[in-house]
Design a protein around this motif. Structure first.
Motif, PDB file in Angstrom:
ATOM      1  N   LYS A 199       0.835  -1.210   0.000  1.00 37.59           N
ATOM      2  CA  LYS A 199       0.000   0.000   0.000  1.00 37.59           C
ATOM      3  C   LYS A 199       0.865   1.253   0.000  1.00 37.59           C
ATOM      4  N   MET A 200       1.934   1.191   0.786  1.00 37.50           N
ATOM      5  CA  MET A 200       2.824   2.350   0.866  1.00 37.50           C
ATOM      6  C   MET A 200       3.519   2.577  -0.479  1.00 37.50           C
ATOM      7  N   GLN A 201       3.939   1.505  -1.104  1.00 36.08           N
ATOM      8  CA  GLN A 201       4.586   1.633  -2.413  1.00 36.08           C
ATOM      9  C   GLN A 201       3.592   2.166  -3.443  1.00 36.08           C
ATOM     10  N   SER A 202       2.388   1.640  -3.333  1.00 34.87           N
ATOM     11  CA  SER A 202       1.346   2.111  -4.264  1.00 34.87           C
ATOM     12  C   SER A 202       1.060   3.592  -4.037  1.00 34.87           C
TER      13      SER A 202
ATOM     14  N   GLN B 244       1.830   9.146  -5.607  1.00 33.09           N
ATOM     15  CA  GLN B 244       2.361  10.496  -5.317  1.00 33.09           C
ATOM     16  C   GLN B 244       3.373  10.909  -6.382  1.00 33.09           C
ATOM     17  N   ASN B 245       4.189   9.942  -6.774  1.00 33.89           N
ATOM     18  CA  ASN B 245       5.185  10.251  -7.809  1.00 33.89           C
ATOM     19  C   ASN B 245       4.513  10.624  -9.132  1.00 33.89           C
ATOM     20  N   ILE B 246       3.508   9.839  -9.449  1.00 31.05           N
ATOM     21  CA  ILE B 246       2.760  10.125 -10.688  1.00 31.05           C
ATOM     22  C   ILE B 246       2.131  11.507 -10.619  1.00 31.05           C
ATOM     23  N   PHE B 247       1.542  11.798  -9.452  1.00 38.51           N
ATOM     24  CA  PHE B 247       0.890  13.101  -9.258  1.00 38.51           C
ATOM     25  C   PHE B 247       1.901  14.224  -9.363  1.00 38.51           C
TER      26      PHE B 247
ATOM     27  N   ALA C 263       3.061  14.517 -12.841  1.00 36.62           N
ATOM     28  CA  ALA C 263       2.012  15.158 -13.633  1.00 36.62           C
ATOM     29  C   ALA C 263       1.956  16.645 -13.333  1.00 36.62           C
ATOM     30  N   SER C 264       2.109  16.939 -12.014  1.00 36.80           N
ATOM     31  CA  SER C 264       2.083  18.366 -11.633  1.00 36.80           C
ATOM     32  C   SER C 264       3.255  19.120 -12.251  1.00 36.80           C
ATOM     33  N   ILE C 265       4.405  18.415 -12.148  1.00 34.41           N
ATOM     34  CA  ILE C 265       5.596  19.067 -12.744  1.00 34.41           C
ATOM     35  C   ILE C 265       5.405  19.251 -14.243  1.00 34.41           C
ATOM     36  N   ALA C 266       4.834  18.239 -14.894  1.00 33.41           N
ATOM     37  CA  ALA C 266       4.591  18.343 -16.331  1.00 33.41           C
ATOM     38  C   ALA C 266       3.630  19.488 -16.656  1.00 33.41           C
TER      39      ALA C 266
END
Length: 233
Positions: free
Chosen positions: A7-10, A15-18, A21-24
């Motif tokens: 769950k933590m990895q997920s 969070q990384n994807i977000f 995406a935010s950075i993008a």
């Protein structure tokens, strides 16, 4: 525990994807803003350039028009000056012509006046000369005249030939006694007056229709004919 780790990895993956995406999104936004700014600046620069080009063209046209107007004005001024100069030259020429005509007229009047004065003086001199001659030739009363002089020499012989020396001296004595002009008086008769040394001459003025004077004269040796009596006829 594996589930928790999973769950933590997920969660981290999400969070990384977000974040990515935010950075993008942020990059996209930054890129969009930059592009917008860049394009806006180019458009502004193009607009300014176009406006500047139009303004310069307008100024150039205005300059050309002003120069054309200036040249036209200069041409008009030059034409006006030329016309003025022509009028001035014509006026000066007219004035010069009038002055020359006036001077010529004055010279002509002066010449005519001088000629008239000369003619009047000549006429007066002739009248005076004739008057003096008449006074000289008029002589005093009967028997008081003097001999008129002679060119004849030797023994005198009275001559009644027209044009002879003695004839002319008889006429000179008649003119002297009457006051007439010897060259213009009318001679009616020249004859003997009772002796070889006595003569009589009948004369009149040029306009006389008949003898006006009968002059009796006598010869004085070496002194010529001397009037002794004048009869008015």
């Amino acid at each position: 525990m594996n589930n928790s780790r999973s769950k933590m990895q997920s969660k981290k993956r999400k969070q990384n994807i977000f974040l990515n995406a935010s950075i993008a999104v942020v990059f996209l936004l930054i890129a969009g803003v930059s592009a917008f700014i860049f394009l806006g600046d180019n458009e502004n620069q193009a607009a300014e350039t176009e406006e500047k080009t139009i303004a310069e063209q307008v100024q150039e046209n205005a300059g050309i028009q002003d120069e054309s107007n200036g040249n036209e004005n200069n041409d008009n001024e030059n034409n006006e000056l030329t016309a003025s100069e022509i009028e001035s030259d014509e006026s000066e020429s007219d004035e010069d012509t009038e002055s020359e005509n006036a001077a010529a007229s004055e010279d002509k009047e002066e010449e005519e006046e001088a000629a008239k004065k000369k003619e009047d003086k000549k006429k007066k001199d002739e009248e005076k000369k004739e008057s003096d001659s008449n006074e000289e030739m008029a002589g005093p009363e009967d028997g008081e005249w003097k001999p008129v002089g002679t060119k004849q020499t030797g023994e005198h012989v009275s001559s009644y030939e027209k044009g002879s020396v003695d004839w002319n001296e008889k006429l000179k004595a008649a003119a002297y006694a009457t006051g007439l002009d010897m060259n213009s008086m009318t001679v009616w008769w020249v004859g003997n007056d009772g002796g070889p040394q006595n003569s009589v001459v009948e004369v009149s003025s040029p306009s006389g229709g008949a003898p006006e004077y009968r002059v009796h004269m006598e010869w004085v040796d070496k002194k010529g004919w001397k009037p002794v009596k004048v009869d008015e006829l």
